[in-house]
Write an enzyme that holds these catalytic residues in place. Structure first.
Site, PDB file in Angstrom:
ATOM      1  N   ASP A  46       0.887  -1.335  -0.077  1.00  0.00           N
ATOM      2  CA  ASP A  46       0.065  -0.057   0.031  1.00  0.00           C
ATOM      3  C   ASP A  46       0.935   1.109  -0.002  1.00  0.00           C
ATOM      4  O   ASP A  46       1.973   1.065   0.482  1.00  0.00           O
ATOM      5  CB  ASP A  46      -0.762  -0.049   1.243  1.00  0.00           C
ATOM      6  CG  ASP A  46      -2.053  -0.402   1.250  1.00  0.00           C
ATOM      7  OD1 ASP A  46      -2.567  -0.976  -0.007  1.00  0.00           O
ATOM      8  OD2 ASP A  46      -3.109  -0.385   2.029  1.00  0.00           O
ATOM      9  N   LYS A  68      -3.480   2.737  -3.155  1.00  0.00           N
ATOM     10  CA  LYS A  68      -5.149   3.226  -3.582  1.00  0.00           C
ATOM     11  C   LYS A  68      -5.535   4.214  -2.783  1.00  0.00           C
ATOM     12  O   LYS A  68      -6.610   4.315  -2.111  1.00  0.00           O
ATOM     13  CB  LYS A  68      -6.229   1.854  -3.512  1.00  0.00           C
ATOM     14  CG  LYS A  68      -6.018   1.179  -2.523  1.00  0.00           C
ATOM     15  CD  LYS A  68      -6.746  -0.369  -2.568  1.00  0.00           C
ATOM     16  CE  LYS A  68      -7.835  -0.497  -3.521  1.00  0.00           C
ATOM     17  NZ  LYS A  68      -9.034   0.368  -3.687  1.00  0.00           N
ATOM     18  N   MET A 180      -9.506   9.601   7.629  1.00  0.00           N
ATOM     19  CA  MET A 180      -9.880   9.939   6.369  1.00  0.00           C
ATOM     20  C   MET A 180     -11.227  11.204   6.392  1.00  0.00           C
ATOM     21  O   MET A 180     -11.919  11.248   5.679  1.00  0.00           O
ATOM     22  CB  MET A 180     -10.818   8.877   5.678  1.00  0.00           C
ATOM     23  CG  MET A 180      -9.841   7.779   5.361  1.00  0.00           C
ATOM     24  SD  MET A 180     -10.735   6.157   4.818  1.00  0.00           S
ATOM     25  CE  MET A 180     -10.975   5.494   6.107  1.00  0.00           C
TER      26      MET A 180
HETATM   27  N1  SAH Z   1      -5.198   0.893   8.121  1.00  0.00           N
HETATM   28  C1  SAH Z   1      -4.663   1.997   8.310  1.00  0.00           C
HETATM   29  C2  SAH Z   1      -5.851   3.122   7.967  1.00  0.00           C
HETATM   30  C3  SAH Z   1      -6.150   3.185   6.418  1.00  0.00           C
HETATM   31  S1  SAH Z   1      -7.302   4.323   5.964  1.00  0.00           S
HETATM   32  C4  SAH Z   1      -4.431   2.116   9.794  1.00  0.00           C
HETATM   33  O1  SAH Z   1      -4.645   1.292  10.642  1.00  0.00           O
HETATM   34  O2  SAH Z   1      -3.674   3.355  10.200  1.00  0.00           O
HETATM   35  C5  SAH Z   1      -6.418   6.011   5.563  1.00  0.00           C
HETATM   36  C6  SAH Z   1      -6.507   6.898   6.575  1.00  0.00           C
HETATM   37  O3  SAH Z   1      -5.761   6.547   7.445  1.00  0.00           O
HETATM   38  C7  SAH Z   1      -5.806   8.242   6.141  1.00  0.00           C
HETATM   39  O4  SAH Z   1      -6.842   9.086   5.449  1.00  0.00           O
HETATM   40  C8  SAH Z   1      -5.528   8.841   7.389  1.00  0.00           C
HETATM   41  O5  SAH Z   1      -6.564   9.409   8.197  1.00  0.00           O
HETATM   42  C9  SAH Z   1      -5.265   7.747   8.278  1.00  0.00           C
HETATM   43  N2  SAH Z   1      -3.599   7.514   8.322  1.00  0.00           N
HETATM   44  C10 SAH Z   1      -2.839   6.384   7.834  1.00  0.00           C
HETATM   45  N3  SAH Z   1      -1.496   6.659   8.088  1.00  0.00           N
HETATM   46  C11 SAH Z   1      -1.370   7.869   8.576  1.00  0.00           C
HETATM   47  C12 SAH Z   1      -0.478   8.541   9.296  1.00  0.00           C
HETATM   48  N4  SAH Z   1       0.869   8.008   8.909  1.00  0.00           N
HETATM   49  N5  SAH Z   1      -0.568   9.649   9.893  1.00  0.00           N
HETATM   50  C13 SAH Z   1      -1.757   9.984   9.879  1.00  0.00           C
HETATM   51  N6  SAH Z   1      -2.988   9.524   9.373  1.00  0.00           N
HETATM   52  C14 SAH Z   1      -2.663   8.209   8.896  1.00  0.00           C
END
Ligand code: SAH
Length: 265
Positions: A46, A68, A180
């Site tokens: 990803d 994605k 998000m």
């Molecule tokens: N599976 C991921 C989430 C994926 S959805 C998890 O557990 O973190 C994607 C959203 O995750 C982004 O829009 C943001 O809100 C958040 N996100 C993912 N990585 C991030 C990071 N390093 N810093 C801040 N927000 C993050």
């Protein structure tokens, strides 16, 4: 040779590992994830996976980027599923490497069910989800005695436009961590205030949690969209809402800075 009498050994079945890469900092990868990744010959990655983690790949690893991100060109989910199945059936041990945790807004449940229903062996390894990594990244207690009895991870962006039950969450007193939400922070703040969240509720916005590029602001719900814009924060970021934001060591004017005793009370 008649295939029925062939003595050739059947190709060993491959397998898919759904692996959480954590929020970005390679040191936040679990030891188990690091070990399993070393055994995987194909990594389907990803785009929220930290670059430091990709640098750990053994030389023989084939890395396929299948990011994605919302609003950007993205690899169709169906294509990713078929790719996993194809490599596993060819005998590979496949890593499906996702930012954060595969089972928090990561489609981990869908992918596991899809693979399982096709007889492909699948296992998973937890990762630290971005919302919970905020605690360590900012010294921000997501639960805090006398302040917040729990934390709720929610998404502000669903395909069908449905929202969480904001009214119930407003009454709950829980810390809310919103994923998000950046592209619609203005609407989000309006919805939350209409549902009963106070306009003055402390809010933190944290972009690139745990990465060298991490940036954050502290604001209030009513000024959320204005301050995101003023500080030019963007995705990926999490929005933390709740009185606990006032107890972060890294944010200005926090109770933790003003009164060190209170941190441990
Ligand atoms: N599976 C991921 C989430 C994926 S959805 C998890 O557990 O973190 C994607 C959203 O995750 C982004 O829009 C943001 O809100 C958040 N996100 C993912 N990585 C991030 C990071 N390093 N810093 C801040 N927000 C993050």
């Amino acid at each position: 040779m008649n295939p029925a009498t062939s003595t050739r050994a059947p190709r060993p079945a491959g397998k898919v590992w759904l692996i959480g890469a954590g929020p970005g900092d390679a040191e936040l990868l679990t030891l188990k994830a690091a070990r399993v990744l070393g055994e995987c010959t194909i990594w389907l990655v990803d785009d929220l996976v930290g670059p430091g983690i990709l640098e750990m790949a053994p030389a023989r690893t084939r890395i396929v980027k299948v990011g994605k991100r919302g609003g950007c060109a993205s690899t169709p989910q169906e294509f990713i599923l078929r790719l996993m199945a194809r490599y596993a059936r060819a005998g590979h041990t496949v890593a499906r490497l996702k930012g954060g945790d595969p089972f928090i807004f990561g489609r981990g449940g869908e992918e596991m069910a899809w693979l399982n229903s096709r007889g492909i062996q699948v296992e998973s390894v937890s990762g630290i989800t971005a919302g919970l990594a905020v605690g360590g990244a900012l010294g921000l207690p997501l639960t805090h005695r006398g302040v917040s009895r729990g934390v709720s991870l929610v998404t502000a962006h669903t395909v069908d436009g449905a929202s969480p039950d904001w009214r119930a969450l407003a009454r709950s007193g829980l810390t809310i961590v919103c994923y998000m939400g950046m592209s619609r922070a203005d609407k989000l703040a309006a919805e939350l205030m209409a549902a009963g969240f106070p306009a003055a509720l402390p809010v933190a916005v944290v972009q690139n949690v745990s990465c060298a590029s991490q940036r954050h602001i502290a604001t209030t719900l009513q000024h959320l969209a204005r301050d995101i814009e003023a500080h030019r924060l963007g995705s990926p970021a999490v929005i933390v809402l709740g009185e606990v934001v006032g107890h972060s060591l890294s944010l200005p004017g926090s109770a933790a800075q003003a009164d060190p005793q209170q941190r441990f009370g």
